[in-house]
Design a protein around this motif. Structure first.
Motif, PDB file in Angstrom:
ATOM      1  N   GLN A 142      -7.671 -21.138 -34.203  1.00  0.00           N
ATOM      2  CA  GLN A 142      -8.447 -21.471 -35.398  1.00  0.00           C
ATOM      3  C   GLN A 142      -7.548 -22.097 -36.469  1.00  0.00           C
ATOM      4  O   GLN A 142      -7.922 -23.091 -37.102  1.00  0.00           O
ATOM      5  N   GLU A 155      -7.906 -25.778 -38.059  1.00  0.00           N
ATOM      6  CA  GLU A 155      -7.969 -25.958 -39.521  1.00  0.00           C
ATOM      7  C   GLU A 155      -6.876 -26.899 -40.019  1.00  0.00           C
ATOM      8  O   GLU A 155      -7.119 -27.750 -40.884  1.00  0.00           O
ATOM      9  N   THR A 211      -7.288 -30.418 -41.900  1.00  0.00           N
ATOM     10  CA  THR A 211      -6.608 -30.676 -43.174  1.00  0.00           C
ATOM     11  C   THR A 211      -5.897 -32.021 -43.140  1.00  0.00           C
ATOM     12  O   THR A 211      -5.988 -32.814 -44.084  1.00  0.00           O
ATOM     13  N   MET A 271     -14.409 -28.458 -43.263  1.00  0.00           N
ATOM     14  CA  MET A 271     -13.390 -27.503 -43.708  1.00  0.00           C
ATOM     15  C   MET A 271     -14.041 -26.230 -44.251  1.00  0.00           C
ATOM     16  O   MET A 271     -13.634 -25.108 -43.923  1.00  0.00           O
ATOM     17  N   MET A 305     -15.587 -24.262 -41.420  1.00  0.00           N
ATOM     18  CA  MET A 305     -14.569 -23.594 -40.613  1.00  0.00           C
ATOM     19  C   MET A 305     -14.210 -22.241 -41.220  1.00  0.00           C
ATOM     20  O   MET A 305     -13.944 -21.270 -40.506  1.00  0.00           O
TER      21      MET A 305
END
Length: 199
Positions: A66, A70, A74, A122, A125
């Motif tokens: 995860q 992420e 980003t 984002m 998530m």
């Protein structure tokens, strides 16, 4: 050597030993994380770029799929924001005519949509670990990141054809290509995270 001096020496020795152990542990973790990133990136379309862009997040990623997804998001969002700002500036370049001016304007819209979709991804998530409905959140993320990739490709395609040649086309397409590549990598790592979680 007095008792106090001996005690001070032993204390210093312990501090150095602890510092050395802590440093080697950190190096070990970082090395393991980089190995994990390299292995994960091998499943992407642009593995070299993937490793290069994610290595700075190694300490945060560790071996967490995860955190990896992420970090990839980003990178993609940051690149998209930078490219969107750049394309927006290009609308003020003098000498743009006809199709080229329209292509730049369309690209501004495309990149605006890209930034919006990646931003939403984002946020989504961040919900995957707090909700029992993991599949629903992941489906949203996969849809939005895929749509962002389509927007990026649409922007680049807008400059196709010999009539569009020139510095503006070259500069914009180079930046958008880079965004599209990191977005493609992010989507691959998101899909990998989703499939592992559902397995």
């Amino acid at each position: 050597m007095s008792q106090l001096t001996a005690l001070s020496f032993l204390l210093l020795l312990c501090i150095f030993c602890f510092a050395g152990t802590a440093k080697s542990t950190t190096v070990g973790k970082s090395s393991t994380s980089l190995g994990y990133i390299k292995t994960s990136c091998s499943a992407t379309r642009y593995p070299t770029l993937c490793v290069k862009s994610l290595s700075i997040y190694a300490n945060k990623i560790q071996q967490n799929p995860q955190q990896l997804a992420e970090a990839a998001l980003t990178v993609s969002l940051n690149k998209a924001r930078s490219a969107a700002a750049y394309v927006s500036k290009m609308t003020r370049v003098k000498g743009l005519k006809g199709r080229q001016r329209q292509a730049v304007k369309d690209c501004v819209d495309n990149m605006g949509d890209t930034v919006d979709r990646l931003s939403r991804s984002m946020k989504e998530m961040g919900q995957t670990g707090r909700s029992s409905d993991f599949s629903w959140h992941m489906s949203n993320i996969q849809t939005w990141v895929s749509a962002a990739l389509t927007d990026e490709n649409t922007c680049s395609d807008g400059f196709a054809g010999h009539g569009m040649d020139g510095n503006v086309k070259t500069a914009i397409r180079a930046r958008i290509l880079n965004v599209a590549q990191v977005t493609s990598n992010a989507l691959a790592l998101i899909n990998r995270f989703a499939s592992k979680h559902r397995a």
